[in-house]
Design a protein around this motif. Structure first.
Motif, PDB file in Angstrom:
ATOM      1  N   HIS A   1       0.686  -1.196   0.479  1.00 12.43           N
ATOM      2  CA  HIS A   1       0.131   0.241   0.366  1.00 12.43           C
ATOM      3  C   HIS A   1       0.824   1.057   0.018  1.00 12.43           C
ATOM      4  O   HIS A   1       1.607   1.062   0.518  1.00 12.43           O
ATOM      5  CB  HIS A   1      -0.292   0.007   1.485  1.00 12.43           C
ATOM      6  N   PHE A   2       0.534   1.984  -0.789  1.00 12.44           N
ATOM      7  CA  PHE A   2       1.196   3.680  -0.641  1.00 12.44           C
ATOM      8  C   PHE A   2      -0.040   4.260   0.561  1.00 12.44           C
ATOM      9  O   PHE A   2      -1.027   4.716  -0.017  1.00 12.44           O
ATOM     10  CB  PHE A   2       1.467   4.496  -2.171  1.00 12.44           C
ATOM     11  N   PHE A   3       0.552   4.933   1.495  1.00 12.07           N
ATOM     12  CA  PHE A   3      -0.211   5.647   2.198  1.00 12.07           C
ATOM     13  C   PHE A   3       0.530   6.343   2.729  1.00 12.07           C
ATOM     14  O   PHE A   3       2.152   6.419   2.717  1.00 12.07           O
ATOM     15  CB  PHE A   3      -0.486   4.833   3.889  1.00 12.07           C
ATOM     16  N   PRO A   4       0.928   7.855   3.169  1.00 13.33           N
ATOM     17  CA  PRO A   4       1.266   8.620   4.180  1.00 13.33           C
ATOM     18  C   PRO A   4       1.732   7.775   5.557  1.00 13.33           C
ATOM     19  O   PRO A   4       0.582   7.456   6.428  1.00 13.33           O
ATOM     20  CB  PRO A   4       0.003  10.189   4.479  1.00 13.33           C
TER      21      PRO A   4
ATOM     22  N   ILE B   1      -2.035   2.969  12.102  1.00  9.23           N
ATOM     23  CA  ILE B   1      -1.793   3.700  10.458  1.00  9.23           C
ATOM     24  C   ILE B   1      -2.738   3.244   9.391  1.00  9.23           C
ATOM     25  O   ILE B   1      -3.388   2.320   9.987  1.00  9.23           O
ATOM     26  CB  ILE B   1      -0.443   2.615   9.083  1.00  9.23           C
ATOM     27  N   VAL B   2      -3.623   3.981   8.338  1.00 12.25           N
ATOM     28  CA  VAL B   2      -4.691   3.501   7.813  1.00 12.25           C
ATOM     29  C   VAL B   2      -3.672   3.929   6.402  1.00 12.25           C
ATOM     30  O   VAL B   2      -3.481   4.956   5.990  1.00 12.25           O
ATOM     31  CB  VAL B   2      -6.113   4.563   7.640  1.00 12.25           C
ATOM     32  N   ALA B   3      -4.161   2.726   5.442  1.00 13.50           N
ATOM     33  CA  ALA B   3      -3.475   2.764   4.236  1.00 13.50           C
ATOM     34  C   ALA B   3      -4.227   4.367   2.841  1.00 13.50           C
ATOM     35  O   ALA B   3      -5.630   4.536   3.455  1.00 13.50           O
ATOM     36  CB  ALA B   3      -4.585   2.243   3.233  1.00 13.50           C
ATOM     37  N   LEU B   4      -3.324   5.410   3.137  1.00 20.02           N
ATOM     38  CA  LEU B   4      -2.671   6.907   2.121  1.00 20.02           C
ATOM     39  C   LEU B   4      -4.187   7.464   3.140  1.00 20.02           C
ATOM     40  O   LEU B   4      -3.612   8.525   2.601  1.00 20.02           O
ATOM     41  CB  LEU B   4      -4.853   5.975   1.083  1.00 20.02           C
ATOM     42  N   LEU B   5      -4.280   6.702   4.620  1.00 22.66           N
ATOM     43  CA  LEU B   5      -4.383   8.002   5.416  1.00 22.66           C
ATOM     44  C   LEU B   5      -4.430   8.162   6.951  1.00 22.66           C
ATOM     45  O   LEU B   5      -4.907   9.104   7.688  1.00 22.66           O
ATOM     46  CB  LEU B   5      -6.050   8.282   5.687  1.00 22.66           C
ATOM     47  N   GLY B   6      -2.914   7.657   6.414  1.00 21.38           N
ATOM     48  CA  GLY B   6      -2.483   7.540   8.136  1.00 21.38           C
ATOM     49  C   GLY B   6      -1.334   7.518   8.655  1.00 21.38           C
ATOM     50  O   GLY B   6      -0.672   6.733   9.178  1.00 21.38           O
ATOM     51  N   PHE B   7      -0.612   9.302   8.338  1.00 22.14           N
ATOM     52  CA  PHE B   7       0.524   9.620   8.781  1.00 22.14           C
ATOM     53  C   PHE B   7       0.376  10.495   9.942  1.00 22.14           C
ATOM     54  O   PHE B   7       0.186  11.639   9.392  1.00 22.14           O
ATOM     55  CB  PHE B   7       0.587  10.064   7.108  1.00 22.14           C
TER      56      PHE B   7
ATOM     57  N   ASP C   1      -5.395  17.823   4.153  1.00 19.54           N
ATOM     58  CA  ASP C   1      -6.101  17.001   5.341  1.00 19.54           C
ATOM     59  C   ASP C   1      -5.936  15.491   5.204  1.00 19.54           C
ATOM     60  O   ASP C   1      -5.770  14.720   3.749  1.00 19.54           O
ATOM     61  CB  ASP C   1      -7.194  16.968   4.951  1.00 19.54           C
ATOM     62  N   PHE C   2      -6.495  14.141   5.105  1.00 18.49           N
ATOM     63  CA  PHE C   2      -5.774  13.033   5.167  1.00 18.49           C
ATOM     64  C   PHE C   2      -6.677  12.536   4.064  1.00 18.49           C
ATOM     65  O   PHE C   2      -6.459  11.771   2.940  1.00 18.49           O
ATOM     66  CB  PHE C   2      -6.292  12.191   5.721  1.00 18.49           C
ATOM     67  N   SER C   3      -8.212  13.375   4.054  1.00 20.77           N
ATOM     68  CA  SER C   3      -9.011  12.267   2.724  1.00 20.77           C
ATOM     69  C   SER C   3      -8.559  13.286   1.524  1.00 20.77           C
ATOM     70  O   SER C   3      -9.072  12.899   0.351  1.00 20.77           O
ATOM     71  CB  SER C   3     -10.133  13.348   3.077  1.00 20.77           C
ATOM     72  N   VAL C   4      -8.141  14.596   1.114  1.00 19.70           N
ATOM     73  CA  VAL C   4      -7.803  15.818   0.355  1.00 19.70           C
ATOM     74  C   VAL C   4      -6.972  14.684   0.302  1.00 19.70           C
ATOM     75  O   VAL C   4      -6.319  14.525  -1.558  1.00 19.70           O
ATOM     76  CB  VAL C   4      -7.772  16.850   1.062  1.00 19.70           C
ATOM     77  N   LEU C   5      -5.445  14.273   0.330  1.00 17.10           N
ATOM     78  CA  LEU C   5      -4.409  13.846   0.357  1.00 17.10           C
ATOM     79  C   LEU C   5      -5.020  12.294  -0.407  1.00 17.10           C
ATOM     80  O   LEU C   5      -4.440  12.547  -1.721  1.00 17.10           O
ATOM     81  CB  LEU C   5      -3.079  13.233   1.337  1.00 17.10           C
TER      82      LEU C   5
END
Length: 605
Positions: free
Chosen positions: A4-7, A19-25, A460-464
């Motif tokens: 997965h790519f995610f923050p 982490i949350v995939a793409l959203l957990g940085f 925001d995570f959702s925007v990213l």
């Protein structure tokens, strides 16, 4: 598990894997709920383990899950399982398997007498249903399908029942990763509980399955085959798991496993609060980062716990470039001037040379990490290190400038970098807005030393996530990658049409098309190598193929890998049998052998 790519979280702030995939940085949230130590009194006679998660699960439907934390290694068991210590695939609900001489047929034999948590028999019908009706169902597109599309044709395997205990998988061509990615990673789901949801359509035309077993479902209605059932879920507070009385494992003396009766998974969204709870005795296990390692190391004896170090983990932090040349409605996703920079190999190499990764490791990880060069993870037996000859971009400002000048870039009298047309090199780097740690400004500072101006933009995570996967209109972003130690798990990152080919992403299903999208020759070559590696069963030859993948990825460097933190966990001494492994993301690193763990009586503080 899939790549997965995610923050990615910053290790000094977060325990590994929150982490949350793409959203957990770099998440820093507040705690809801009470101290889990209270359960000790209310369940004094019950053997229990209290752990923590950094957020709420997104679904209780295993086939639809794309994020962590999730519950599925507590509640489900696949056909086979990876041993975290030996890194070998072992039998799970399948007691054995056979591979045909031509490597095209896998025949699995299920254990006798398997049952679901509601007492219904678990048979070959459930395996066939899980694959044919869910994982291979084109009306239920899931990330699992990336690993099920095999070879050049990207054809799915065929799955058929032989008898009540035997299932045959027929490959379109030899597929060496099958055991690691399919048999050991994909949960078997109950046909009797889910068939109706798969076959019934919602008003939007999609299967009702998409709305089945969400987090608002009564946990008692979720049918599982793993060591534990989900008994209670209180959002932002806790999940409680109860031992599954129909779980198949028994120890050498015939005693049912798992031994621990109850798991309390406390949802603690703030790392400082989780640390406080562990220090006060409220948690039994805590994955830790470099910022808490020194503190807890001094307290090991007094606190009656020990710290296990599993070495570098299955994750890397990274800086990614958007190489996509596509257009939507005539508008380029990336400004053409900047796109020319990003698509110049020398530009990307110069950025890699300019980043002082070791200083980040020393200051932010307190030295508890390693520079990461390979697109594969250090725990993988296929990992090629810089010591073994992989190209490394060690910090060298002069080298970075030399590479840029050789590619036609130049400097003005203020030391600002210009391209050959006189355009000032300035671009945006995205980072999540939930927290603003020191790493993004440090990278901005490093790149300023070679004349680049970086506009650091927190979103925001959702925007990213939307930019990376849907709109595709970003320039660079700071993030991370996590996955399986089987190298083909990264196929969805490196195949040109992969669902996470993030640096040159094609539109997802349902998204507006692109004009002018193209894949470079080196991208196609890497994909061809992945296909060749998946066909090869000889381990020596297979490793040579993946060595070449890593060399190409580092030469063309669409992704600058930054660091790999050490996998560290603090374990209460009353917890016996933890065999912490860096081969899995959290919490699997310490629960992969949960069925044989025990909790002795002791003082929780």
């Amino acid at each position: 598990m899939k790549a997965h790519f995610f923050p990615k979280k910053l290790p000094q702030i977060f325990p590994r894997g929150w982490i949350v995939a793409l959203l957990g940085f770099w998440i820093a949230l507040s705690l809801n709920g009470c101290n889990p130590g209270q359960f000790k009194t209310s369940a004094a006679q019950v053997s229990q383990l209290v752990i923590s998660a950094g957020g709420n699960p997104q679904t209780f439907n295993a086939a639809l899950s794309q994020s962590t934390p999730n519950i599925f290694r507590f509640t489900y068991e696949p056909l086979a399982a990876l041993n975290g210590i030996t890194k070998k695939i072992e039998p799970a609900i399948a007691e054995s398997w056979e591979i045909s001489q031509d490597k095209l047929r896998y025949t699995f034999t299920l254990r006798e007498g398997l049952k679901w948590s509601d007492g219904e028999p678990l048979t070959a019908d459930d395996v066939v249903f899980s694959f044919n009706n869910i994982y291979l169902n084109k009306e239920i597109p899931t990330y699992a399908q990336d690993n099920l599309r095999i070879g050049v044709s990207k054809a799915f395997p065929k799955v058929r029942k032989i008898d009540s205990r035997r299932v045959e998988f027929i490959m379109p061509e030899p597929y060496a990763p099958f055991l690691a990615l399919i048999a050991a990673e994909m949960e078997i789901l109950p046909e009797h509980a889910l068939r109706k949801a798969v076959e019934t359509k919602r008003s939007d035309g999609r299967p009702e399955f998409f709305s089945t077993w969400g987090i608002d479902t009564d946990p008692k209605k979720i049918i599982v085959n793993g060591p534990y059932t989900l008994e209670t879920y209180l959002p932002s507070q806790r999940m409680i798991f109860r031992r599954n009385p129909y779980y198949w494992r028994k120890d050498a003396q015939g005693k049912p496993q798992p031994y621990i009766e109850r798991i309390v998974w406390q949802i603690v969204e703030n790392a400082d609060t989780a640390l406080m709870q562990f220090r006060s005795g409220g948690l039994d296990v805590l994955e830790i980062g470099p910022g808490t390692f020194q503190l807890l190391k001094r307290e090991e004896k007094r606190g009656d716990f020990s710290i296990q170090n599993a070495g570098p983990d299955t994750g890397t932090s990274l800086l990614a470039f958007n190489l996509n040349k596509g257009r939507r409605n005539g508008k380029p996703l990336v400004d053409p001037v900047k796109s020319r920079w990003f698509n110049t190999v020398a530009f990307r190499q110069a950025v890699a040379y300019a980043l002082d990764r070791q200083t980040i490791i020393n200051n932010n990880l307190r030295g508890l990490g390693e520079p990461q060069d390979s697109p594969f993870f250090a725990p993988s037996p296929y990992y090629l290190s810089a010591k073994q000859g992989l190209k490394a971009y060690n910090y060298n400002v002069d080298k970075a400038k030399e590479v840029l000048l050789g590619a036609g870039f130049k400097y003005d009298n203020k030391g600002q970098l210009l391209d050959s047309d006189g355009n000032r090199v300035r671009f945006t780097m995205l980072a999540p807005a939930s927290n603003r740690p020191s790493v993004p400004p440090k990278i901005k500072q490093d790149l300023s030393k070679i004349g680049m101006t970086v506009d650091l933009q927190y979103v925001d995570f959702s925007v990213l996530g939307d930019k990376i996967t849907n709109t595709l209109d970003w320039e660079t972003y700071l993030g991370g990658m996590s996955g399986n130690i089987e190298p083909h798990d990264g196929y969805n990152v490196w195949t040109v049409e992969g669902s996470f080919h993030v640096f040159n992403q094609k539109p997802a299903k349902g998204q507006p098309p692109l004009e002018g999208w193209e894949a470079s020759d080196w991208e196609k070559k890497i994909e061809a190598l992945f296909i060749a590696g998946a066909r090869e069963f000889d381990e020596t030859k297979r490793k040579a193929i993946y060595d070449e993948v890593q060399r190409l990825a580092q030469e063309y460097v669409p992704i600058v890998h930054l660091w790999n933190s050490l996998a560290l966990v603090a374990v209460r001494n009353t917890v016996q049998g933890v065999k912490y492994s860096a081969a899995f993301p959290s919490p699997r690193g310490y629960i992969w052998n949960l069925y044989e763990m025990k909790v002795a009586e002791g003082n929780r503080g």
